[in-house]
Design an enzyme around this catalytic site. Structure first.
Site, PDB file in Angstrom:
ATOM      1  N   LYS A  30      22.287  19.720  -4.422  1.00  0.00           N
ATOM      2  CA  LYS A  30      22.272  18.255  -4.298  1.00  0.00           C
ATOM      3  C   LYS A  30      22.546  17.604  -5.654  1.00  0.00           C
ATOM      4  CE  LYS A  30      19.790  17.490  -0.045  1.00  0.00           C
ATOM      5  NZ  LYS A  30      19.182  18.742   0.401  1.00  0.00           N
ATOM      6  N   HIS A  38      -5.035 -14.837   9.644  1.00  0.00           N
ATOM      7  CA  HIS A  38      -4.016 -13.805   9.818  1.00  0.00           C
ATOM      8  C   HIS A  38      -4.538 -12.545  10.498  1.00  0.00           C
ATOM      9  CE1 HIS A  38      -1.115 -16.182   7.642  1.00  0.00           C
ATOM     10  NE2 HIS A  38      -1.987 -16.359   6.677  1.00  0.00           N
ATOM     11  N   PRO A  88       0.833  -1.213   0.000  1.00  0.00           N
ATOM     12  CA  PRO A  88       0.000   0.000   0.000  1.00  0.00           C
ATOM     13  C   PRO A  88       0.865   1.260   0.000  1.00  0.00           C
ATOM     14  CG  PRO A  88      -0.547  -1.470   1.837  1.00  0.00           C
ATOM     15  CD  PRO A  88       0.709  -1.978   1.218  1.00  0.00           C
ATOM     16  N   GLU A  89       0.584   2.146  -0.933  1.00  0.00           N
ATOM     17  CA  GLU A  89       1.294   3.429  -1.011  1.00  0.00           C
ATOM     18  C   GLU A  89       0.374   4.521  -0.465  1.00  0.00           C
ATOM     19  OE1 GLU A  89       4.331   3.934  -1.738  1.00  0.00           O
ATOM     20  OE2 GLU A  89       4.942   2.046  -2.626  1.00  0.00           O
TER      21      GLU A  89
END
Ligand SMILES: [Zn+2]
Length: 275
Positions: free
Chosen positions: A156, A93, A2-3
């Site tokens: 950077k 689960h 899941p994002e």
């Protein structure tokens, strides 16, 4: 895994059901998730407290309780929540069960047990738990501006893709979303972050937000029972322009899509459209 868009969708769904309900008991079937759950402390913090609301920070869900504590939740790789009748059989689960005063049971299921579930004390009401203090801004909130990104990227040499996936820069831009946003913005994922103009970064910020918002919208229409399909990298999958399309034609120019591995993650881009 899941994002951010999926976590946001799960959070919204839970927020439609749980606020106002009181946790009357907690059962920990298996305390070993990513970290060992301290069952006694969890019970001490939760039992006889009312759930006020749920909110998301990065890929965490924070469930605020009415006693100044909160539940800090992370779905890991395969975590899911469901709310069902308390009489329903416990699935294999389902590791943690919160019994509610509505004769319902709020359950956490996680076959791979990489999720996080812990009770925390908030520094102030509605504040951010100490565990999450180091995170950069949310991509969909006002602090994530082109000016902010320009300042963060200054000097950077790190590639832009790695920068936008760095949680201290901005949270929740996962691997798929990083590739897709960079494609839409016409920026090569390999380009050193400090070398990108404010004008280009302005487009990038806009595209990151656009991609995440579309994904949230897609997730929101798919999820009806708060579950995220196991092993699915996201509901947004069917609409991807570059991710997973190695050697297929670019949707803009037709050139074959390139693939490189950056920081251990597969990265897809069009050499012609993204500079
Ligand atoms: Zn192209």
């Amino acid at each position: 895994m899941p994002e951010l868009p999926e976590v946001e969708t799960v959070c919204r769904a839970l927020n439609n059901s749980l606020p106002g309900k009181t946790i009357v008991d907690v059962t920990v079937e298996n305390p070993q998730l990513r970290n060992l759950i301290d069952s006694d402390y969890l019970k001490e913090c939760c039992i006889n407290t009312k759930i006020i609301s749920l909110r998301r920070r990065a890929k965490y869900i924070i469930a605020d309780l009415d006693n100044g504590k909160a539940l800090l939740l992370h779905l890991g790789m395969t975590g899911k929540f469901r709310i069902c009748s308390e009489t329903e059989a416990v699935k294999k689960h389902e590791h943690v069960l919160f019994q509610l005063d509505t004769n319902e049971s709020w359950r956490y299921e996680d076959p791979r047990r990489f999720g996080i579930l812990k009770a925390v004390t908030l520094p102030v009401e509605g504040g951010i738990p100490e565990d999450l203090e180091h995170f950069g801004p949310e991509p969909l909130e006002d602090e994530f501006t082109p000016q902010y990104l320009k300042k963060f990227a200054q000097n950077k040499t790190k590639p832009i893709k790695n920068l936008i996936m760095d949680n201290t820069c901005v949270v929740g831009v996962g691997n798929i979303y990083a590739s897709e946003s960079l494609f839409r913005a016409g920026i090569s994922p390999l380009k050193p972050a400090g070398k990108i103009s404010l004008k280009k970064l302005t487009v990038l910020v806009e595209k990151i937000q656009e991609v995440l918002e579309e994904a949230i919208k897609a997730g929101g229409t798919t999820i009806s029972d708060f579950s995220t399909p196991d092993g699915n990298e996201g509901y947004f999958f069917r609409e991807l322009a570059v991710y997973g399309r190695h050697n297929e034609g670019c949707l803009t120019c037709g050139s074959p899509i390139s693939k490189v591995v950056m920081a251990g993650r597969s990265t897809f881009y069009c050499k012609k459209c993204q500079r």
